[in-house]
Design a protein around this motif. Structure first.
Motif, mmCIF file in Angstrom:
data_model
loop_
_atom_site.group_PDB
_atom_site.id
_atom_site.type_symbol
_atom_site.label_atom_id
_atom_site.label_comp_id
_atom_site.label_asym_id
_atom_site.label_seq_id
_atom_site.Cartn_x
_atom_site.Cartn_y
_atom_site.Cartn_z
ATOM 1 N N GLY A 108 -65.773 4.976 -69.563
ATOM 2 C CA GLY A 108 -65.236 5.111 -70.844
ATOM 3 C C GLY A 108 -63.715 3.916 -70.998
ATOM 4 N N ARG A 109 -63.566 4.132 -70.535
ATOM 5 C CA ARG A 109 -61.916 3.317 -70.104
ATOM 6 C C ARG A 109 -61.931 2.135 -70.153
ATOM 7 N N ALA A 110 -62.947 1.601 -69.898
ATOM 8 C CA ALA A 110 -62.824 -0.223 -68.978
ATOM 9 C C ALA A 110 -62.803 -1.760 -70.327
ATOM 10 N N PHE A 111 -62.010 -2.505 -69.449
ATOM 11 C CA PHE A 111 -61.661 -3.473 -70.924
ATOM 12 C C PHE A 111 -62.624 -4.607 -70.268
ATOM 13 N N ALA A 112 -62.353 -5.933 -70.238
ATOM 14 C CA ALA A 112 -63.138 -6.713 -70.030
ATOM 15 C C ALA A 112 -62.842 -7.529 -68.019
ATOM 16 N N ASP A 113 -61.347 -7.223 -67.939
ATOM 17 C CA ASP A 113 -61.286 -6.912 -66.698
ATOM 18 C C ASP A 113 -62.560 -6.849 -65.101
ATOM 19 N N ALA A 114 -62.290 -5.672 -66.006
ATOM 20 C CA ALA A 114 -62.791 -4.641 -65.129
ATOM 21 C C ALA A 114 -64.397 -4.924 -65.024
ATOM 22 N N HIS A 115 -65.280 -5.311 -66.387
ATOM 23 C CA HIS A 115 -66.395 -5.329 -66.293
ATOM 24 C C HIS A 115 -66.753 -7.033 -65.905
ATOM 25 N N HIS A 116 -65.629 -8.069 -66.291
ATOM 26 C CA HIS A 116 -65.944 -8.940 -65.279
ATOM 27 C C HIS A 116 -66.153 -9.010 -63.506
ATOM 28 N N LEU A 117 -64.489 -8.063 -63.067
ATOM 29 C CA LEU A 117 -64.599 -8.231 -61.542
ATOM 30 C C LEU A 117 -65.844 -7.637 -61.074
ATOM 31 N N LEU A 118 -67.128 -6.292 -62.137
ATOM 32 C CA LEU A 118 -67.817 -5.772 -61.825
ATOM 33 C C LEU A 118 -69.109 -6.816 -61.842
ATOM 34 N N PRO A 172 -77.906 -6.368 -63.100
ATOM 35 C CA PRO A 172 -76.582 -5.761 -63.439
ATOM 36 C C PRO A 172 -75.103 -6.758 -63.357
ATOM 37 N N ALA A 173 -75.190 -8.011 -62.798
ATOM 38 C CA ALA A 173 -74.524 -8.782 -62.881
ATOM 39 C C ALA A 173 -74.327 -9.695 -64.658
ATOM 40 N N LEU A 174 -75.677 -9.697 -64.782
ATOM 41 C CA LEU A 174 -75.689 -10.275 -66.590
ATOM 42 C C LEU A 174 -75.400 -9.392 -67.584
ATOM 43 N N ALA A 175 -75.143 -8.134 -67.186
ATOM 44 C CA ALA A 175 -74.629 -6.718 -67.924
ATOM 45 C C ALA A 175 -73.606 -6.755 -68.139
ATOM 46 N N GLN A 176 -72.893 -7.001 -66.767
ATOM 47 C CA GLN A 176 -71.359 -6.102 -66.483
ATOM 48 C C GLN A 176 -70.383 -7.325 -67.572
ATOM 49 N N LEU A 177 -71.325 -8.757 -67.100
ATOM 50 C CA LEU A 177 -70.319 -10.789 -67.845
ATOM 51 C C LEU A 177 -70.807 -10.319 -69.270
ATOM 52 N N ASP A 178 -71.826 -9.650 -69.770
ATOM 53 C CA ASP A 178 -72.067 -10.073 -71.161
ATOM 54 C C ASP A 178 -71.274 -8.439 -71.622
ATOM 55 N N ARG A 179 -71.095 -7.635 -71.169
ATOM 56 C CA ARG A 179 -70.391 -6.407 -71.945
ATOM 57 C C ARG A 179 -68.296 -6.755 -71.602
ATOM 58 N N ALA A 180 -68.052 -7.734 -70.731
ATOM 59 C CA ALA A 180 -66.931 -8.452 -70.004
ATOM 60 C C ALA A 180 -66.778 -8.781 -71.838
ATOM 61 N N LEU A 181 -67.821 -10.237 -71.962
ATOM 62 C CA LEU A 181 -67.397 -11.328 -73.426
ATOM 63 C C LEU A 181 -67.644 -10.204 -74.439
ATOM 64 N N ALA A 182 -68.135 -8.922 -74.522
ATOM 65 C CA ALA A 182 -68.423 -8.767 -76.728
ATOM 66 C C ALA A 182 -66.958 -8.427 -76.130
ATOM 67 N N LEU A 183 -66.362 -8.184 -74.979
ATOM 68 C CA LEU A 183 -64.622 -7.487 -75.630
ATOM 69 C C LEU A 183 -63.946 -8.651 -75.914
ATOM 70 N N ASN A 184 -64.094 -10.047 -75.364
ATOM 71 C CA ASN A 184 -63.531 -10.907 -74.567
ATOM 72 C C ASN A 184 -64.000 -12.147 -75.185
ATOM 73 N N ASP A 213 -59.332 -6.800 -76.718
ATOM 74 C CA ASP A 213 -58.973 -5.599 -75.885
ATOM 75 C C ASP A 213 -57.317 -5.465 -74.886
ATOM 76 N N LEU A 214 -56.356 -6.781 -74.888
ATOM 77 C CA LEU A 214 -54.837 -6.487 -74.840
ATOM 78 C C LEU A 214 -54.405 -6.083 -76.019
ATOM 79 N N ARG A 215 -55.207 -6.545 -76.932
ATOM 80 C CA ARG A 215 -53.852 -6.000 -78.013
ATOM 81 C C ARG A 215 -54.711 -4.399 -78.560
ATOM 82 N N TYR A 216 -55.566 -3.996 -78.680
ATOM 83 C CA TYR A 216 -55.878 -2.786 -78.899
ATOM 84 C C TYR A 216 -54.733 -2.079 -77.916
#
Length: 267
Positions: free
Chosen positions: A35-45, A57-69, A154-157
């Motif tokens: 539960g501690r992943a930030f945008a970079d981790a979701h993007h790379l996944l 699953p690639a699309l789901a992770q990229l969507d999560r990365a973009l939700a964060l950033n 995500d970086l500001r947090y």
């Protein structure tokens, strides 16, 4: 030994560069599970999933990365490529256009996609300093990152949590307020805003923030602990003159280490 998410992501990058995409996926799934992943981790996944042919699953992770950033240009481009692979051409075209729009706004004299890469490199260097005990230098690196990517919440947090750790509650409060204004549903940031208010001496603001958090996430034990602490402090303040309280009011629960995401349960 508890391995930090940053360390796992660094290992995953190494596996990715060696084209061991399944190895990268395994490590990144560990990060996501905390539960501690930030945008970079979701993007790379997401990129790793795409390269082994698992586009959904690639699309789901990229969507999560973009939700964060939302301004993560690389994630936007890779999302467009995945959509194209899935045959969703109209959505892919829209994603490419969005990437071009984001990439067209310069930051500090750099094209946006270059500024984004530099911001992420500053953040990675900040993580390295933090793991080595260089909190002040880590803060400097994250401030440089945000100068290049002010919308990278995500970086500001992470910077806000480091500022709390450094005893700079007023500075942390300012950053958490920016995040909460931009992303009202980012409840982890809201909980940390309450803590920053409390540590800056503004108990009323802290109570208002935490009560709102409790309404929206009643299962979060951290918020309950913060409100219980405020209630106990209020009770201690009401002890009549000449009487003694049963115990000294407790100190606030410590802010989480900047690598732990500030959560007691996975998101």
């Amino acid at each position: 030994m508890d391995v930090s998410p940053e360390h796992l992501v660094a290992q995953a990058r190494e596996r990715f560069q060696l084209q061991d995409y399944y190895g990268a996926i395994h490590l990144l799934e560990e990060v996501i599970a905390t539960g501690r992943a930030f945008a970079d981790a979701h993007h790379l996944l997401g990129l790793s999933y795409s390269l082994v042919g698992q586009q959904d699953p690639a699309l789901a992770q990229l969507d999560r990365a973009l939700a964060l950033n939302p301004h993560y240009v690389e994630a936007l481009v890779h999302r467009a490529l995945v959509l194209n692979e899935l045959g969703r051409e109209a959505e892919a075209d829209a994603a490419f256009r969005r990437a071009a729009q984001v990439g067209g706004v310069p930051r500090q004299g750099f094209p946006a996609h270059v500024a984004a890469k530099l911001a992420n490199q500053h953040a990675r260097l900040g993580d390295a300093y933090l793991e080595s005990g260089g909190l002040a230098t880590a803060i400097d690196q994250y401030q440089a990152a945000l100068a290049l990517g002010p919308a990278f919440h995500d970086l500001r947090y992470k910077l806000g949590r480091m500022l709390l750790e450094a005893g700079r509650a007023l500075d942390a409060r300012e950053h958490f307020e920016i995040i909460v204004r931009a992303r009202p549903n980012y409840l982890d940031a809201a909980a940390m805003l309450g803590l920053a208010c409390y540590l800056a001496g503004d108990g009323l603001a802290a109570r208002a923030v935490w009560e709102d958090c409790r309404e929206r996430r009643p299962e979060d034990p951290r918020v309950e602990a913060y409100l219980a602490m405020l209630a106990r402090n209020d009770s201690a303040a009401q002890v009549p003159a000449g009487a003694t309280a049963d115990a000294d009011p407790p100190p606030p629960p410590p802010p989480p280490r900047s690598g732990d995401g500030g959560r007691t349960t996975p998101r």
